[in-house]
Design an enzyme around this catalytic site. Structure first.
Site, PDB file in Angstrom:
ATOM      1  N   LEU A  15       9.174  -8.595 -14.746  1.00 21.51           N
ATOM      2  CA  LEU A  15      10.625  -8.643 -14.895  1.00 21.51           C
ATOM      3  C   LEU A  15      11.223  -9.322 -13.681  1.00 21.51           C
ATOM      4  CD1 LEU A  15      12.939  -7.554 -16.727  1.00 21.51           C
ATOM      5  CD2 LEU A  15      12.996  -5.526 -15.258  1.00 21.51           C
ATOM      6  N   GLU A  44       1.264  -1.258   8.290  1.00 29.38           N
ATOM      7  CA  GLU A  44       0.488  -0.098   8.747  1.00 29.38           C
ATOM      8  C   GLU A  44       0.420   0.076  10.267  1.00 29.38           C
ATOM      9  OE1 GLU A  44      -1.367   2.428   7.099  1.00 29.38           O
ATOM     10  OE2 GLU A  44      -1.745   3.112   9.127  1.00 29.38           O
ATOM     11  N   ARG A  46      20.482  -6.425  -2.053  1.00 26.23           N
ATOM     12  CA  ARG A  46      20.648  -7.863  -2.322  1.00 26.23           C
ATOM     13  C   ARG A  46      20.433  -8.168  -3.800  1.00 26.23           C
ATOM     14  NH1 ARG A  46      18.235  -8.142   2.755  1.00 26.23           N
ATOM     15  NH2 ARG A  46      16.104  -8.378   1.990  1.00 26.23           N
ATOM     16  N   ASP A  77       0.725   3.808   6.002  1.00 30.32           N
ATOM     17  CA  ASP A  77       0.983   3.441   4.606  1.00 30.32           C
ATOM     18  C   ASP A  77       0.697   4.602   3.648  1.00 30.32           C
ATOM     19  OD1 ASP A  77       1.837   0.882   4.987  1.00 30.32           O
ATOM     20  OD2 ASP A  77      -0.129  -0.019   4.786  1.00 30.32           O
ATOM     21  N   THR A  93      14.102  -9.355 -11.675  1.00 31.50           N
ATOM     22  CA  THR A  93      15.300  -8.513 -11.511  1.00 31.50           C
ATOM     23  C   THR A  93      16.438  -9.260 -10.822  1.00 31.50           C
ATOM     24  OG1 THR A  93      14.293  -7.621  -9.517  1.00 31.50           O
ATOM     25  CG2 THR A  93      14.087  -6.294 -11.517  1.00 31.50           C
ATOM     26  N   ASN A 147       9.455   0.111  -2.056  1.00 34.01           N
ATOM     27  CA  ASN A 147       9.226  -0.025  -0.618  1.00 34.01           C
ATOM     28  C   ASN A 147       9.391  -1.488  -0.202  1.00 34.01           C
ATOM     29  OD1 ASN A 147       6.613  -0.547  -1.958  1.00 34.01           O
ATOM     30  ND2 ASN A 147       5.773  -0.717   0.098  1.00 34.01           N
ATOM     31  N   PHE A 148      10.489  -2.068  -0.667  1.00 32.81           N
ATOM     32  CA  PHE A 148      10.823  -3.438  -0.255  1.00 32.81           C
ATOM     33  C   PHE A 148      11.311  -3.431   1.190  1.00 32.81           C
ATOM     34  CE2 PHE A 148      11.889  -4.111  -4.917  1.00 32.81           C
ATOM     35  CZ  PHE A 148      10.741  -4.846  -5.171  1.00 32.81           C
ATOM     36  N   VAL A 156       7.832  -3.638   8.241  1.00 32.13           N
ATOM     37  CA  VAL A 156       6.781  -2.877   8.931  1.00 32.13           C
ATOM     38  C   VAL A 156       5.494  -2.823   8.107  1.00 32.13           C
ATOM     39  CG1 VAL A 156       6.130  -0.539   9.658  1.00 32.13           C
ATOM     40  CG2 VAL A 156       8.350  -1.465  10.323  1.00 32.13           C
ATOM     41  N   GLY A 209      -7.927  20.747  19.652  1.00 31.67           N
ATOM     42  CA  GLY A 209      -7.547  22.144  19.494  1.00 31.67           C
ATOM     43  C   GLY A 209      -8.051  22.937  20.691  1.00 31.67           C
ATOM     44  N   GLY A 210      -8.124  24.226  20.556  1.00 33.27           N
ATOM     45  CA  GLY A 210      -8.554  25.055  21.673  1.00 33.27           C
ATOM     46  C   GLY A 210     -10.072  25.141  21.820  1.00 33.27           C
ATOM     47  N   GLN A 211     -10.805  24.562  20.861  1.00 33.64           N
ATOM     48  CA  GLN A 211     -12.269  24.671  20.892  1.00 33.64           C
ATOM     49  C   GLN A 211     -12.849  23.308  21.261  1.00 33.64           C
ATOM     50  OE1 GLN A 211     -13.374  27.677  20.375  1.00 33.64           O
ATOM     51  NE2 GLN A 211     -11.616  28.603  19.338  1.00 33.64           N
ATOM     52  N   GLN A 237       0.782  -1.244   0.000  1.00 37.98           N
ATOM     53  CA  GLN A 237       0.000   0.000   0.000  1.00 37.98           C
ATOM     54  C   GLN A 237       0.816   1.298   0.000  1.00 37.98           C
ATOM     55  OE1 GLN A 237      -3.327   2.417   2.654  1.00 37.98           O
ATOM     56  NE2 GLN A 237      -2.961   0.304   3.185  1.00 37.98           N
ATOM     57  N   SER A 238       1.869   1.365   0.801  1.00 38.07           N
ATOM     58  CA  SER A 238       2.530   2.668   1.000  1.00 38.07           C
ATOM     59  C   SER A 238       3.139   3.197  -0.302  1.00 38.07           C
ATOM     60  CB  SER A 238       3.604   2.550   2.083  1.00 38.07           C
ATOM     61  OG  SER A 238       4.626   1.652   1.673  1.00 38.07           O
TER      62      SER A 238
HETATM   63  N1  CAO Z   1      12.122  -9.835  -9.351  1.00 36.13           N
HETATM   64  C1  CAO Z   1      12.799 -10.602  -8.491  1.00 36.13           C
HETATM   65  N2  CAO Z   1      12.657 -10.520  -7.137  1.00 36.13           N
HETATM   66  C2  CAO Z   1      11.771  -9.607  -6.678  1.00 36.13           C
HETATM   67  C3  CAO Z   1      11.047  -8.765  -7.529  1.00 36.13           C
HETATM   68  C4  CAO Z   1      11.252  -8.899  -8.931  1.00 36.13           C
HETATM   69  N3  CAO Z   1      10.587  -8.159  -9.805  1.00 36.13           N
HETATM   70  N4  CAO Z   1      10.262  -7.972  -6.768  1.00 36.13           N
HETATM   71  C5  CAO Z   1      10.488  -8.301  -5.490  1.00 36.13           C
HETATM   72  N5  CAO Z   1      11.401  -9.288  -5.417  1.00 36.13           N
HETATM   73  C6  CAO Z   1      11.947  -9.908  -4.227  1.00 36.13           C
HETATM   74  C7  CAO Z   1      12.706  -8.952  -3.353  1.00 36.13           C
HETATM   75  O1  CAO Z   1      13.971  -8.697  -3.890  1.00 36.13           O
HETATM   76  C8  CAO Z   1      12.743  -9.698  -2.044  1.00 36.13           C
HETATM   77  O2  CAO Z   1      13.759 -10.677  -2.108  1.00 36.13           O
HETATM   78  P1  CAO Z   1      14.856 -10.920  -0.917  1.00 36.13           P
HETATM   79  O3  CAO Z   1      14.058 -11.140   0.320  1.00 36.13           O
HETATM   80  O4  CAO Z   1      15.587 -12.114  -1.407  1.00 36.13           O
HETATM   81  O5  CAO Z   1      15.682  -9.705  -0.834  1.00 36.13           O
HETATM   82  C9  CAO Z   1      11.401 -10.451  -2.043  1.00 36.13           C
HETATM   83  O6  CAO Z   1      10.897 -10.328  -3.381  1.00 36.13           O
HETATM   84  C10 CAO Z   1      10.343  -9.983  -1.101  1.00 36.13           C
HETATM   85  O7  CAO Z   1      10.362  -8.590  -0.859  1.00 36.13           O
HETATM   86  P2  CAO Z   1       9.948  -8.028   0.578  1.00 36.13           P
HETATM   87  O8  CAO Z   1      10.832  -8.606   1.627  1.00 36.13           O
HETATM   88  O9  CAO Z   1       9.901  -6.552   0.487  1.00 36.13           O
HETATM   89  O10 CAO Z   1       8.458  -8.567   0.727  1.00 36.13           O
HETATM   90  P3  CAO Z   1       7.727  -9.167   2.010  1.00 36.13           P
HETATM   91  O11 CAO Z   1       6.403  -9.601   1.521  1.00 36.13           O
HETATM   92  O12 CAO Z   1       8.523 -10.200   2.706  1.00 36.13           O
HETATM   93  O13 CAO Z   1       7.580  -7.929   3.011  1.00 36.13           O
HETATM   94  C11 CAO Z   1       6.845  -5.719   3.653  1.00 36.13           C
HETATM   95  C12 CAO Z   1       6.572  -6.971   2.824  1.00 36.13           C
HETATM   96  C13 CAO Z   1       5.805  -4.699   3.298  1.00 36.13           C
HETATM   97  C14 CAO Z   1       6.727  -6.051   5.155  1.00 36.13           C
HETATM   98  C15 CAO Z   1       8.262  -5.188   3.349  1.00 36.13           C
HETATM   99  O14 CAO Z   1       8.389  -5.010   1.974  1.00 36.13           O
HETATM  100  C16 CAO Z   1       8.597  -3.875   4.044  1.00 36.13           C
HETATM  101  O15 CAO Z   1       8.872  -3.827   5.252  1.00 36.13           O
HETATM  102  N6  CAO Z   1       8.604  -2.778   3.294  1.00 36.13           N
HETATM  103  C17 CAO Z   1       8.995  -1.462   3.798  1.00 36.13           C
HETATM  104  C18 CAO Z   1       7.911  -0.860   4.637  1.00 36.13           C
HETATM  105  C19 CAO Z   1       6.596  -0.743   3.916  1.00 36.13           C
HETATM  106  O16 CAO Z   1       6.477  -0.169   2.863  1.00 36.13           O
HETATM  107  N7  CAO Z   1       5.565  -1.264   4.551  1.00 36.13           N
HETATM  108  C20 CAO Z   1       4.218  -1.000   4.105  1.00 36.13           C
HETATM  109  C21 CAO Z   1       3.620  -2.119   3.460  1.00 36.13           C
HETATM  110  S1  CAO Z   1       1.914  -1.785   3.233  1.00 36.13           S
HETATM  111  O17 CAO Z   1       1.216  -2.186   4.661  1.00 36.13           O
END
Ligand code: CAO
Length: 415
Positions: A71, A138, A103, A167, A73, A95-96, A136, A246-248, A16-17
């Site tokens: 893709l 929301e 990595r 978020d 990556t 926002n990974f 993290v 607020g003040g009101q 979401q964020s």
């Molecule tokens: N190709 C290949 N790999 C990809 C990819 C792509 N196109 N897109 C994502 N990936 C991989 C990432 O590189 C990551 O791999 P590694 O763990 O090996 O480095 C993996 O997918 C998962 O990414 P993630 O750890 O960000 O995802 P998660 O579901 O485990 O965690 C979240 C989700 C939201 C907790 C985490 O991304 C986070 O803390 N983000 C920052 C804070 C944030 O924005 N939070 C708000 C989320 S909305 O409530």
């Protein structure tokens, strides 16, 4: 021409964020290219589904006006294409979890080396410090940013709010950081790193509570209803129920039908300037002059009793009748509107704040359009992309790959 037309955003966001941020930029006219893992995509496509095998509303409502390219990556061929996208785009947003981009082999230094003009923007849960490596969501941000400790009733537990301030709130902060960096690039010609931590974003939205924390050192917070009730303050900003902050003085009061309708309530503010009008409509004209009621400081220890008296009046009216009576008298108040009522509100449809969108797989649904209105850059909400819907188009048109090169990327599993 839209305000951000010509700006190309490499959108690595998910959940979401980050998507909130890039959706806003897309509404302002940026070309947002959402990069998703082949065959998987943004996890929210499949979360909280209301229809089988169809992108969820969670996904569609955060990813309008974007193009989707798949893709991998982490594969060699995928990295090659990713480098080309970095060379081409103006902004990279992600926002990974902390460290994921490193990595993948794409640190800020590497990205800046590939394209010195690119702006690299990230959301993380925390800034540098003891929690910088944490994932993290929301409510973690609401709890660690000061919102939960100051939300709820004095005699109840900390409470999270329905508004997604962690978020979506941080997404808004990041969008401002990105356009600021784009503006700076106009003069400097160079891109920069933009970061927004969810804890910081929530704290920014709770700054009035940090204000109160410091005021506490110099005496009780007299506008809090706990003061009027004679309840002592502790050493931290307390939860203040529905106090106005607020003040009101303000509070949520029952209206006609409250016994069966959970939203038959109104927020009512006894603004000092219109105290006389409040006294008149509730049938207490004597309070205008009566010692103990005539001035705001005199009323502080009677706030609950005064709101009880106002509620006796609001209970005889519907919430919209209260609004109709109070508005011409300049008494600030607001009916508690349910999501059903908001969805049906004609004025929000007219301004484009609530929009009906047609999706090829799910049909028509409602979404919240751009809440920021620009006179020369009107937002038209277009549906979210299907997974990989624009892969070929982006590889060919944006990167100039030939049909053979695209076929080779596909057979290597890179897209
Ligand atoms: N190709 C290949 N790999 C990809 C990819 C792509 N196109 N897109 C994502 N990936 C991989 C990432 O590189 C990551 O791999 P590694 O763990 O090996 O480095 C993996 O997918 C998962 O990414 P993630 O750890 O960000 O995802 P998660 O579901 O485990 O965690 C979240 C989700 C939201 C907790 C985490 O991304 C986070 O803390 N983000 C920052 C804070 C944030 O924005 N939070 C708000 C989320 S909305 O409530």
């Amino acid at each position: 021409m839209k305000a951000l037309e010509g700006v190309q955003i490499l959108d690595m966001t998910h959940v979401q964020s980050g998507p909130t941020c890039t959706q806003l930029l897309a509404w302002f006219g940026a070309d947002v290219i959402k990069v998703e893992r082949p065959g998987v995509g943004d996890a929210t496509r499949g979360q909280l589904r209301d229809l089988p095998d169809v992108d969820s509303l969670y996904f569609t409502m955060l990813n309008h006006n974007k193009r989707s390219v798949t893709l991998n990556t982490k594969s060699d061929k995928g990295k090659e294409i990713f480098v080309k996208l970095i060379e081409t785009c103006d902004v990279l947003v992600e926002n990974f979890a902390p460290g994921a981009m490193d990595r993948m082999g794409f640190s800020w230094e590497r990205i800046h080396e590939i394209n010195p003009r690119i702006i690299y923007a990230s959301i993380k849960g925390f800034g540098p410090g003891p929690y910088e490596d944490c994932k993290v969501y929301e409510n973690v941000a609401q709890c660690t940013g000061g919102s939960a400790s100051t939300t709820g009733f004095l005699d109840g537990p900390p409470t999270v709010t329905g508004a997604q301030i962690g978020d979506s709130g941080t997404g808004l902060h990041l969008a401002l950081g990105i356009v600021t960096a784009l503006y700076h690039r106009e003069h400097s010609g160079i891109g920069q790193r933009v970061t927004a931590a969810m804890q910081d974003g929530v704290l920014n939205l709770c700054r009035v509570k940090l204000r109160d924390q410091q005021r506490l050192q110099h005496g009780p917070l007299t506008e809090y209803s706990q003061y009027g009730q004679g309840i002592e303050f502790g050493d931290a900003t307390p939860r203040a129920g529905n106090d106005s902050g607020g003040g009101q003085p303000g509070w949520i009061l029952k209206c006609k039908g409250w016994e069966t309708d959970p939203n038959a309530y109104v927020y009512f503010i006894t603004q000092a300037a219109v105290w006389g009008n409040v006294c008149d409509i509730i049938g207490r004209p004597e309070w205008k002059e009566e010692p103990g009621y005539a001035t705001p400081p005199e009323r502080l220890d009677k706030i609950s009793q005064i709101f009880d008296a106002i509620e006796e009046w609001t209970k005889t009216k519907t919430k919209l009748e209260v609004m109709e009576i109070c508005n011409p008298l300049n008494i600030p108040c607001g009916p508690i509107l349910s999501m059903r009522e908001l969805a049906e509100e004609p004025s929000l449809r007219q301004t484009g704040t609530i929009v009906e969108v047609d999706h090829p797989e799910r049909g028509k649904y409602l979404t919240v359009g751009n809440p920021v209105k620009l006179s020369n850059s009107v937002s038209q909400v277009t549906r979210s992309p299907l997974l990989g819907e624009h892969t070929d188009e982006i590889l060919a048109d944006v990167l100039g790959l030939s049909a053979e090169e695209i076929a080779a990327a596909k057979s290597a599993g890179a897209v």
